[in-house]
Every structure is written in structure tokens, then in C-alpha cells.
Design a protein around this motif. Structure first.
Motif, PDB file in Angstrom:
ATOM      1  N   ILE A   5       0.845  -1.187   0.000  1.00 55.84           N
ATOM      2  CA  ILE A   5       0.000   0.000   0.000  1.00 55.84           C
ATOM      3  C   ILE A   5       0.881   1.238   0.000  1.00 55.84           C
ATOM      4  CG2 ILE A   5      -0.169  -0.014   2.526  1.00 55.84           C
ATOM      5  CD1 ILE A   5      -3.036   1.069   2.221  1.00 55.84           C
ATOM      6  N   ARG A   6       0.529   2.245  -0.785  1.00 51.40           N
ATOM      7  CA  ARG A   6       1.372   3.441  -0.874  1.00 51.40           C
ATOM      8  C   ARG A   6       1.336   4.205   0.443  1.00 51.40           C
ATOM      9  NH1 ARG A   6      -2.384   4.604  -4.588  1.00 51.40           N
ATOM     10  NH2 ARG A   6      -0.972   4.691  -6.349  1.00 51.40           N
ATOM     11  N   GLN A   7       2.492   4.717   0.834  1.00 53.30           N
ATOM     12  CA  GLN A   7       2.620   5.540   2.028  1.00 53.30           C
ATOM     13  C   GLN A   7       3.157   6.910   1.617  1.00 53.30           C
ATOM     14  OE1 GLN A   7       4.187   1.887   4.766  1.00 53.30           O
ATOM     15  NE2 GLN A   7       3.895   3.824   5.825  1.00 53.30           N
ATOM     16  N   LEU A   8       2.437   7.939   2.007  1.00 55.23           N
ATOM     17  CA  LEU A   8       2.774   9.305   1.617  1.00 55.23           C
ATOM     18  C   LEU A   8       2.950  10.172   2.845  1.00 55.23           C
ATOM     19  CD1 LEU A   8       0.063   9.814  -1.187  1.00 55.23           C
ATOM     20  CD2 LEU A   8       2.370   8.883  -1.443  1.00 55.23           C
ATOM     21  N   ALA A   9       3.649  11.271   2.676  1.00 54.59           N
ATOM     22  CA  ALA A   9       3.807  12.266   3.742  1.00 54.59           C
ATOM     23  C   ALA A   9       3.620  13.645   3.129  1.00 54.59           C
ATOM     24  CB  ALA A   9       5.183  12.157   4.388  1.00 54.59           C
ATOM     25  N   THR A  10       2.840  14.482   3.781  1.00 53.88           N
ATOM     26  CA  THR A  10       2.558  15.813   3.228  1.00 53.88           C
ATOM     27  C   THR A  10       3.802  16.695   3.184  1.00 53.88           C
ATOM     28  OG1 THR A  10       1.851  16.607   5.405  1.00 53.88           O
ATOM     29  CG2 THR A  10       0.138  15.758   3.933  1.00 53.88           C
ATOM     30  N   THR A  11       4.835  16.312   3.927  1.00 54.56           N
ATOM     31  CA  THR A  11       6.080  17.093   3.921  1.00 54.56           C
ATOM     32  C   THR A  11       6.973  16.742   2.740  1.00 54.56           C
ATOM     33  OG1 THR A  11       7.066  15.458   5.404  1.00 54.56           O
ATOM     34  CG2 THR A  11       6.093  17.419   6.410  1.00 54.56           C
ATOM     35  N   ALA A  12       6.681  15.645   2.054  1.00 49.42           N
ATOM     36  CA  ALA A  12       7.532  15.210   0.938  1.00 49.42           C
ATOM     37  C   ALA A  12       7.375  16.163  -0.242  1.00 49.42           C
ATOM     38  CB  ALA A  12       7.170  13.794   0.523  1.00 49.42           C
ATOM     39  N   PRO A  13       8.449  16.450  -0.965  1.00 44.71           N
ATOM     40  CA  PRO A  13       8.369  17.388  -2.100  1.00 44.71           C
ATOM     41  C   PRO A  13       7.470  16.902  -3.231  1.00 44.71           C
ATOM     42  CG  PRO A  13      10.519  16.321  -2.006  1.00 44.71           C
ATOM     43  CD  PRO A  13       9.823  15.984  -0.725  1.00 44.71           C
ATOM     44  N   ASP A  14       7.305  15.575  -3.362  1.00 45.24           N
ATOM     45  CA  ASP A  14       6.478  15.039  -4.450  1.00 45.24           C
ATOM     46  C   ASP A  14       5.076  14.665  -3.970  1.00 45.24           C
ATOM     47  OD1 ASP A  14       7.151  12.906  -2.855  1.00 45.24           O
ATOM     48  OD2 ASP A  14       7.622  11.543  -4.503  1.00 45.24           O
ATOM     49  N   PHE A  15       4.687  15.178  -2.787  1.00 47.26           N
ATOM     50  CA  PHE A  15       3.394  14.767  -2.222  1.00 47.26           C
ATOM     51  C   PHE A  15       2.227  15.069  -3.155  1.00 47.26           C
ATOM     52  CE2 PHE A  15      -0.523  16.025   0.017  1.00 47.26           C
ATOM     53  CZ  PHE A  15      -0.895  14.770   0.499  1.00 47.26           C
ATOM     54  N   GLU A  16       2.163  16.281  -3.705  1.00 51.14           N
ATOM     55  CA  GLU A  16       1.007  16.652  -4.531  1.00 51.14           C
ATOM     56  C   GLU A  16       0.857  15.729  -5.728  1.00 51.14           C
ATOM     57  OE1 GLU A  16      -1.501  18.697  -4.175  1.00 51.14           O
ATOM     58  OE2 GLU A  16      -0.802  19.345  -2.199  1.00 51.14           O
ATOM     59  N   ALA A  17       1.956  15.420  -6.377  1.00 56.44           N
ATOM     60  CA  ALA A  17       1.894  14.536  -7.550  1.00 56.44           C
ATOM     61  C   ALA A  17       1.436  13.138  -7.150  1.00 56.44           C
ATOM     62  CB  ALA A  17       3.257  14.475  -8.233  1.00 56.44           C
TER      63      ALA A  17
END
Length: 442
Positions: A5-17
Motif C-alpha cells: 500500500i502506498r505511504q505518503l507524507a505531506t512534507t515530501a516534495p512530491d506529495f502533490e503529484a
């Protein structure tokens, strides 16, 4: 094998994409399905019952001499209610009571006519009247949905609809007794064992056996969704539903197993369903991920759940619960769980969701079956401008205007001025005549 399952963080530079990639889902229906549905609708409109019988035989394996043979009598519905287990009957009736009570409150709040007179005696108001006849589509085939019968038929009944017509596919003639029992409990007037685009066409256009309705509600497969889109205008429809969705806002206070199972509860619907967790606690997200891996092997629909979580699921680390609420509003999910110690602290920040479930004990599944509010909800971000199915969907509103003689003099000048401005002289003169001349007595 671990769930990828994908794990994302809003602080990551590529978060929006990555975030947009996770949300992406094409609502476009396959061209071949669209063309097939168009052909079926045209055929049913032209040949009526004969076409319905042909498609029901072809797609569901049901051979019948007439559509009347595919009708379910009230006696058969009542017999199903008596034949199910006492536990099933009690659960069905308890759920129906709660759904009915909720929609009766809804009727009191927004479903009544009203009127008033202004200072010059002009009467203004709104007349609310129920639809004469509605059709409810109940999915069949891979699974049976008695809860969908309750959620569609009961608000229609509470609204005062004159006749409720149910259609439900029964592949190979297999009738689900719970669905039939639910129809008896919910007050369905007529029921037919037909489904697919041909059922939508029969309801929209009417045949010798199936009466034409004013509105069609209820979910279905891609063929049903396409058919509902095409008949809109001839009849009303509720909405075009996309894949099921759940979004959990968690502060880390709820047992991780509970949240993992809540994510499963939507993922098990189909591979395109979406389950997302938003949480500011990285350690808690890891606990949920571990719970997913541990609990999945025990789920009967684990292959569907895995495909859903890996294809469209996401575990998103946010900076704060406030940011989680902002992201939730961007998603506008079908089901939104606020799994927090202080759910009422965050609820005012949440503007867009089909249904909001407050607190750790409020699982989305309770809303699906028996809490009371409707489980037919907007999906795919349409909660930004759409509402759950309700009593108001089975009513229409007429404006009431009765202008007094004094009111005609006051309003006539306003109307005439605007009408001349629009170049509509007859409008203006119709208003002006009533300003200076009383009506002639016969």
C-alpha cells in the motif's frame, strides 16, 4: 506477503503529484458498454416486454413466457419474510425502524409545505408533493443487498410516494430471501426479477407489464450506471455512483486493528474501491500497516482487498489533524470516519463528505446497515456539491403565488420596469394592466 500500500507524507516534495495519482480514477465508461447500453435501451423502447424477456434470458438465464411471470407477488415477499431466520427477521426489522425514524425526522425538517402573506396580503409559499411512482434498482448476482432495499424504499415510503417498483436481477433464477423479505418490510408495491440496462429501460419508458416511473434510484454495475445516465431527462435519477470510498482521520487513539478493518470494509467491495488513512502520528500509521498485513490472510475476500489497497489505497502522514481535515475536504469522500478522542473538535472543520462517522466506536459498517441515515452517498468527490439519498429525493416542490390587488400595484411596477428592460413588452403590459384596472365582474 506484505500489502504494498502506498505511504505518503505531506512534507515530501512530491506529495502533490503522488496524492493526485492516488486519487485518480476515470469515470469514463468503456465505449463498447455505452454502445451496448444504447442498443438495449432503444430495443426495449421499441419492443417493450419482448425485448426485456430476451435480454433477461440472455444475461440472467431466466426463460419466461411473459414479464408478468417475472413479477414477485406480495404473497411471495411476505413468505420470504416469514421463512428467514428469526435473527435475520429481527435484524431486518430493527434496521428498518431506525432508517424509517431517521427519514421521518428528515421529513419534518425539510419535507413540508409552507406559506405566508406579506404586508399587502400577497400569499407566497412552497407546496411539497411526493412523486407518483419511483423505481428502485437493487443489485444482484455476485452479492445480495437487502440493505439497499431499505435505504431506497423507506425514504420513498416516508415521502409519500404513491407506488414503489423494485427491480432486482436473479441470475439463473436464484432469489435471495433476505432481499425479498426487505421488500416486504420496506413497503415495496411491485417487484420484478429483471436487471441490467433492460430493467432501467423498462422503468424509464414503461412496457405492457412494467409501469413507467418518474425517478430511478439505486446502484448497479457499469451497464446500469450508463443506462441511468442515458434515460435522465425522461425520468429523474439519484446519482451516478463510482467505486466505494472510506477516509479515516485518526489521531492514534483508536486500536490499530479497528482502523485496519475499517479500511478493509470498503476495500472488500471491489478492486477499484478506495481506502485512505490520514494521521499525524508516524508510529500509529506503522501499527495500522502491520495490522493490515496480520489481519488480511483471515479475510475471505482478501484477494479483492489486497488489489484495492495496492491499487488505490494510501496511508498518509500529515503535519497535524488540522491539515488532515484540509486534505479530507479536498478528497470529499463518500464515508469519513473521525477516529479521534475529540471528534467534535474536528467535525466543524469538515465541509465535504457523504457521511461523517464520529468517534472510535462509529464504524462505517453501522451506517451501511442500521444506524439510520441513508447509505446511498455521493462518491468520487461529488460530495462537494451532492447529498445522501433522502426524503427530498422523492419529493418535488411547487412555488405558490397569490398576489392581492394591492400587491399587483406594488409588484407590477417592478415587473414592468424589468420586462421593458429585457424587451418583453407583453410581460410588462400584463403586469401594468393589473396596476390600474380591477377585474371585471361577469
Amino acid at each position: 506477503m506484505k500489502v504494498q500500500i502506498r505511504q505518503l507524507a505531506t512534507t515530501a516534495p512530491d506529495f502533490e503529484a503522488e496524492f493526485h495519482r492516488a486519487l485518480h480514477w476515470s469515470a469514463e465508461t468503456d465505449h463498447a458498454i455505452e454502445q451496448r447500453v444504447a442498443d438495449i435501451l432503444a430495443d426495449v423502447r421499441a419492443r417493450g416486454d419482448a425485448a426485456v424477456l430476451e435480454y433477461t434470458h440472455r444475461f440472467d438465464g431466466l426463460a419466461a413466457g411473459s414479464v408478468s411471470e417475472l413479477a414477485l407477488s406480495q404473497q411471495e415477499l411476505q413468505a420470504a419474510l416469514e421463512q428467514i431466520t428469526p435473527a435475520q427477521r429481527e435484524a431486518l426489522q430493527a434496521a428498518a425502524r431506525r432508517v424509517r425514524l431517521y427519514h421521518e425526522r428528515q421529513l419534518e425538517a425539510c419535507g413540508r409545505s409552507w406559506r405566508y402573506r406579506d404586508e399587502d396580503g400577497t400569499l407566497l409559499g412552497q407546496k411539497v408533493t411526493p412523486l407518483d411512482r419511483v423505481g428502485i434498482y437493487v443489485p444482484g448476482g455476485k452479492a445480495a443487498y437487502p440493505s439497499s432495499v431499505l435505504m431506497n424504499a423507506i425514504p420513498a415510503q416516508v415521502a409519500g410516494v404513491g407506488e414503489i417498483v423494485m427491480v432486482v436481477p436473479t441470475p439463473r433464477g436464484e432469489k435471495n430471501p433476505l432481499v425479498l423479505a426487505a421488500a416486504a418490510v420496506a413497503g415495496v408495491h411491485r417487484a420484478y426479477t429483471i436487471g441490467g440496462a433492460q430493467a432501467v429501460a423498462a422503468l424509464a419508458y414503461g412496457t405492457a407489464a412494467v409501469p413507467k416511473v418518474d425517478k430511478i434510484t439505486g446502484p448497479g454495475n457499469a451497464y446500469v450506471a450508463s443506462a441511468k445516465k442515458r434515460v435522465f431527462g425522461t425520468v429523474g435519477i439519484d446519482m451516478i455512483a463510482g467505486p466505494s470510498e472510506i477516509l479515516v482521520l485518526a489521531d492514534g487513539s483508536t486500536p490499530a486493528d479497528w482502523v485496519a478493518m475499517d479500511l478493509f470494509s470498503q476495500a472488500e467491495h471491489d478492486e477499484l474501491a478506495q481506502s485512505i488513512l490520514l494521521c499525524p502520528d508516524a508510529g500509529y500509521i506503522e501499527q495500522v500497516r502491520e495490522a493490515i498485513d496480520r489481519l488480511l490472510p483471515g479475510m475471505p475476500r482478501r484477494d479483492v482487498i489486497r488489489a484495492s489497497l495496492e491499487g488505490r489505497g494510501a496511508l498518509i502522514l500529515t503535519r497535524s489533524m488540522d491539515e488532515a481535515c484540509e486534505i479530507s475536504n479536498r478528497i470529499a469522500p463518500e464515508h469519513l470516519e473521525v477516529s479521534s478522542r475529540e471528534p467534535h473538535r474536528w467535525e466543524p472543520l469538515l465541509r465535504h463528505a457523504g457521511a461523517i462517522f464520529l468517534g472510535a466506536y462509529t464504524s462505517e459498517s453501522l451506517g451501511d446497515y442500521c444506524a439510520g441515515p441513508n447509505h446511498v452517498l455521493p462518491t468520487s468527490g461529488t460530495a462537494r456539491y451532492s447529498s445522501p439519498l433522502g426524503v427530498y429525493d422523492f419529493q418535488k416542490r411547487s412555488s405558490l403565488i397569490e398576489v392581492s390587488e394591492a400587491g399587483a400595484r406594488t409588484l407590477g411596477g417592478i415587473a414592468a420596469e424589468l420586462a421593458y428592460g429585457e424587451g418583453l413588452q407583453a410581460h410588462a403590459r400584463a403586469a401594468e394592466l393589473r396596476m390600474t384596472t380591477g377585474k371585471k365582474e361577469n
